[in-house]
Each structure stands twice: as structure tokens, then as C-alpha cells.
Design an enzyme around this catalytic site. Structure first.
Site, PDB file in Angstrom:
ATOM      1  N   LYS A  76       0.850  -1.200   0.000  1.00  0.00           N
ATOM      2  CA  LYS A  76       0.000   0.000   0.000  1.00  0.00           C
ATOM      3  C   LYS A  76       0.877   1.239   0.000  1.00  0.00           C
ATOM      4  O   LYS A  76       1.898   1.284   0.707  1.00  0.00           O
ATOM      5  CB  LYS A  76      -0.903  -0.039   1.242  1.00  0.00           C
ATOM      6  CG  LYS A  76      -1.918   1.094   1.342  1.00  0.00           C
ATOM      7  CD  LYS A  76      -2.818   0.884   2.560  1.00  0.00           C
ATOM      8  CE  LYS A  76      -3.881   1.951   2.703  1.00  0.00           C
ATOM      9  NZ  LYS A  76      -4.744   1.715   3.881  1.00  0.00           N
ATOM     10  N   SER A 151      -9.634   1.547   2.811  1.00  0.00           N
ATOM     11  CA  SER A 151      -8.766   2.325   1.960  1.00  0.00           C
ATOM     12  C   SER A 151      -7.676   1.501   1.257  1.00  0.00           C
ATOM     13  O   SER A 151      -7.075   1.975   0.296  1.00  0.00           O
ATOM     14  CB  SER A 151      -8.088   3.423   2.779  1.00  0.00           C
ATOM     15  OG  SER A 151      -7.269   2.865   3.776  1.00  0.00           O
ATOM     16  N   SER A 175      -9.859  -0.659   7.084  1.00  0.00           N
ATOM     17  CA  SER A 175      -9.292  -0.516   5.740  1.00  0.00           C
ATOM     18  C   SER A 175      -8.600  -1.735   5.167  1.00  0.00           C
ATOM     19  O   SER A 175      -8.232  -1.726   3.992  1.00  0.00           O
ATOM     20  CB  SER A 175      -8.301   0.640   5.714  1.00  0.00           C
ATOM     21  OG  SER A 175      -8.997   1.824   5.514  1.00  0.00           O
TER      22      SER A 175
END
Ligand code: GLN
Length: 494
Positions: A76, A151, A175
Site C-alpha cells: 500500500k 482504503s 481498511s
């Protein structure tokens, strides 16, 4: 490589049936072919990946035993990887290159993983659909017209599309777990403090936790074993050694009491979703678990509590992006207007909203009414869980209240905030919690995955993974592949 687990890739590379370089090249080729459709990556790190892969092959040749040998990893883009852009999905860091590597990423690389690239996310990890990224659109591999969740949507979509075998995500209020549910993969948030946050760009420091994304529970546990444990560079990482993973996983759930939360009734959900969860609970019982009724009376305050604490912490953490130290600077004649112009241009609307809410909640005169009260509510929520775990070993509930939705379907912030209704309470309590596929619903011609969330007491990751794996093995939901991906693959080769 396609469709394979991390465990099988690592075994093949360790026994030198395949080289890490071959696996990396294949994955990079596939990523370049498919990612135009999926949009999981903001940066594909071709050269770095091949260099890492060569290094892995050398280490294997010299006799090292690497648990993640040659396994393609998606990181990420809010975690630092030295020499690569780390954007957090934000204009303000669009051109910022990390000077060092996050501990969790480094540990995965030390264990033999190969970083394929940095993945899209909601700006500074604020969001539940990836739509808050300023730098790109990520699509759900099950239906490209839908969001992947957020996310950590990029890492999750990369694993679901098989352009990475493992992913690293961060979970502050859901997330990792919510996007994992939307994309039909396993998303695991360990206990707060289990995985070092060093090199993770901070959003809400008392909640942020890095965790694995994988196709199977076993793969998630391999990555967890590699990244977890005390790090002197993060004072909130805990001293407590990681429990050993089971040398033999349990075959069934006899002797396990699964708490079903009274305050999370299934009849509020769409009928199709409800049917999937009823079947999942029945499967747990069929495997030998005893289902017990537990109560989390204050869990309903989770979202309100979180949306004071997380913005308060983010308003302080994001103060460092001032045009002086990192990333974007909009030149202005004096320093005050430079700060203003930089932050006005660099941050997107959701990030600005959070900074405003947080600054207000922390300001003199409102601090006690908002921030201190939210902290008290947080304590009550944690106590509810502690009480519930007196009568059960694991809590099962939906991971999300709906399946992946279409782009722009949630137009107001509040309906997006509610996406984390089932994941936020566990985050506030710091608990280890995981989402794994438990079924599919048909929607407009697409089959969309549904995620079951399992949660256990603090520091009982081994129990959590063991129960999740028994469920996974008995139900086969994880073995299904995304049809949209197959269609897009066909389109690529046509
Ligand atoms: N969706 C939640 C938020 O926007 C959770 C995000 C996260 O876990 N990073 O804050």
C-alpha cells in the site's frame, strides 16, 4: 504462478523448481497487461522487483531458508519503500520518494518476498472505496464497474486480480477488512501493536495497524509471522513475542464458542446478504462450534466515537505536511501564505474535512465535550468486548453491511462512514480481526463476494487464524475466481 498460493510459490522457489526471477518476471508482465483495467498499482517497481528477486535466488543458492521466497508482494502506498514514490494517494506527496523502508515491508523482503509495486489507496487511508485517491481509480476485479473498497483497495484488488500473491494494507477502522470482503480475499488486522508502524505514514496513531492481505488464511499467517513482533523503532509495538503458528491446524471447530452479537441482527441486511450470513453461521455450527449469544451494547457508538478520535489524531499527524519538509510546495511571498496555498492545493476534500473536524474536536472549550468523551466511549466499547469474550472464544459478524457498490454510489460522507460499522468497534478495542470470503451474491449479472468477520481477544492471533482456516477449508469459498478478471484476461490476450 497464476492462482497459486504464497505457500506453494515459496516452496517451489526454495526447492529451486522455479527461480524468484521467473516468478517476478511473470508477475510483472501480467501486472503490466492487466493493471490498465484494474488500476491496483500507482507504481510498478520493475527494476527493484527483479533486483530483489535475483537477491532471493542468491540467498536460496547459499542455503538460506526463506518463508516467503520469491512471493510477489503489493505494498500500500502509505508505507515507505526506499527509493520509490510513497504518495498516500495524495497530491501533496505525489512526487515524494521515501528515503528508507518501513519495518513491515523490510521484514517481508527479508523473508524473501519481492515487491511488485505500490498500490492505490484512499488519500492518507481516509475512505472506504478508494474513490478518495487523488491519483487514480482502482476497480473491483469481480465487477470493474464497482469499487474495490478501501482504503487498502489497491493491495486488495492486486491480490484478487492475481497481480500480486500477498498484499500489505493498513487498517485504522476497517481498511484491510472491508476491501478484503468486497474483493473476496482474506484481510487480517492483527492486535494493535503487533506489527511495527515505523515507516507507515501516520493517519490515526492510536488505531493504525499494518496487516496481511492474501488469498488464503495460511498465506496471511505466513506474512503475519514475517512482519510481526517488537521493533525498537516503534515504541507502540509490543514486547510480547508472537505466538507460534499451529504446527497442525485444527480440522473442525469442536470446543469453540462463537459469539453472535445481539446488536448486529442480520435482518437489517438485504435479504440475499442475510441468507449468506445465516449459511455462514450454520457452517460454523456444522463444523462443531457452539453458537452463543453475546452483547456489545456500546458498539453502536463506534462510528461516532471513531469519527472524533481518528480526525483528532489525523489533524495533528498531517500538520507535518506544510510545504517545508515533504512533497509539494506552492511558492508564496511569505511563509504563512505558503502553508495555506500548499495545503489547499495538496489535500483533497475528505482529508480537509477530517482536519477541520479534528481541529475543532481538539480545540479549547470543545476538547472535553468531544475528544475526552470519545475516549470514554472507546473504553466502554473495549470493556464490552472483554465481557463478551468471557462467554465466547471468537466473535463472528458481517464484515460489511453491503457488497461492493458502484462508483459514486455514496454521495454523502456519512453514508461512506457507515461502511465501517462492523469493523470500527474492533479497531477501537485494538483487537485482532480478520475478514474472509463466506459466500457470493448475484447483483446485476455479477457474482460479488461477501466477507465474514472473525475477532478474538487481544494477542490471540493464533486462535483467530486457526478458526478462520478451519472455516475456510470446510467451505471452499476462497477458491472461486473473479469472472470479471477472466473476462479482462481474455480481452488482454485477444
Ligand atoms: N474508512 C475508515 C476511514 O475512512 C477507515 C479507514 C482506515 O481503516 N484506514 O477512516
Amino acid at each position: 504462478m497464476l492462482g497459486q498460493t504464497a505457500a506453494s510459490i515459496a516452496a517451489a522457489v526454495r526447492s529451486r523448481k522455479r527461480s524468484a526471477v521467473e516468478v517476478a518476471s511473470e508477475t510483472l508482465t501480467r501486472a503490466h497487461q492487466l493493471d490498465g483495467k484494474v488500476g491496483a498499482y500507482l507504481t510498478i517497481t520493475d527494476e527493484l522487483a527483479l533486483a530483489q528477486a535475483r537477491h532471493v535466488d542468491e540467498r536460496i543458492a547459499s542455503g538460506e531458508i526463506l518463508p516467503l521466497a520469491g512471493v510477489p508482494l503489493a505494498v500500500k502506498d502509505n508505507m515507505c519503500l526506499a527509493g520509490t514514490r510513497t504518495t498516500c494517494g495524495s497530491r501533496i506527496l505525489e512526487q515524494w520518494t521515501a528515503p528508507y523502508t518501513a519495518t513491515a515491508v523490510q521484514r517481508a523482503l527479508d523473508a524473501g518476498a519481492v515487491a511488485v509495486g505500490k498500490t492505490n489507496c484512499d488519500e492518507f487511508a481516509m475512505g472506504s472505496s478508494c474513490e478518495n485517491s487523488a491519483l487514480g481509480v482502482t476497480r473491483n476485479p469481480w465487477d470493474l464497474a464497482r469499487v474495490p473498497g478501501g482504503s487498502s483497495g489497491g493491495s486488495v484488488a492486486a491480490v484478487a486480480a492475481d497481480i500480486a500473491t500477498l498484499g500489505l494494507g493498513s487498517d485504522t477502522g476497517g481498511s484491510i477488512r472491508e476491501p478484503a470482503a468486497f474483493c473476496g480475499v482474506v484481510g487480517f488486522k492483527p492486535t494493535y501493536g503487533r506489527v511495527s508502524r515505523y515507516g507507515l505514514v501516520a493517519f490515526a496513531s492510536s488505531l493504525d495497524q499494518i496487516g496481511p492481505i492474501a488469498k488464503t488464511v495460511n498465506d496471511a499467517s505466513l506474512l503475519y509471522a514475517a512482519i510481526g513482533g517488537k521493533d525498537p523503532l516503534d515504541a507502540t509495538s509490543v514486547e510480547r513475542p508472537l505466538e507460534a503458528l499451529p504446527s497442525r491446524w485444527r480440522e473442525d471447530l469442536h470446543g469453540i464458542r462463537v459469539g453472535i452479537v445481539r446488536e448486529f441482527p442480520l435482518d437489517v441486511l438485504e435479504p440475499e446478504l442475510r441468507t449468506v450470513y445465516e449459511a455462514a453461521y450454520a457452517d460454523l455450527e456444522r463444523l462443531g462450534a457452539e453458537l452463543v449469544d453475546v452483547s456489545l451494547p456500546t458498539a453502536d457508538y463506534g462510528v461516532a466515537t471513531y469519527y472524533l478520535i481518528a480526525p483528532a489524531e489525523c489533524s495533528s499527524n498531517l500538520a507535518r505536511f506544510d510545504g517545508v519538509r515533504y512533497g509539494l510546495r506552492v511558492d508564496e511571498p511569505n511563509v504563512g501564505s505558503m502553508y495555506e496555498a500548499t495545503r489547499a492545493a495538496g489535500f483533497g476534500p475528505e482529508v480537509k474535512r477530517r482536519i477541520l473536524i479534528g481541529t475543532h474536536a481538539l480545540s479549547s472549550g470543545y476538547y472535553d465535550a468531544y475528544y475526552v468523551r470519545a475516549q470514554k466511549a472507546r473504553t466502554l466499547i473495549a470493556r464490552d468486548f472483554a465481557r463478551a469474550f468471557e462467554s465466547c472464544d471468537v466473535i463472528a459478524c458481517p464484515a460489511a453491511s453491503c457488497v461492493a457498490f458502484r462508483f459514486n454510489a455514496k454521495s454523502d460522507p456519512y453514508s461512506m462512514y457507515l461502511m465501517d460499522y462492523y469493523t470500527i468497534p474492533m479497531s477501537l478495542a485494538g483487537l485482532p480481526s480478520l475478514s474472509l470470503p463466506c459466500g457470493y451474491v448475484a447483483s446485476d449479472g455479477a457474482a460479488l463476494p461477501v466477507g465474514l468477520e472473525l475477532t478474538t481477544p487481544l494477542f490471540t492471533e493464533t486462535r483467530l487464524l486457526d478458526v478462520a482456516r478451519a472455516y475456510e477449508r470446510a467451505t471452499f469459498h476462497a477458491e472461486r475466481r473473479s469472472p470479471a478478471l477472466t473476462a479482462s484476461e481474455a480481452a488482454v490476450s485477444a
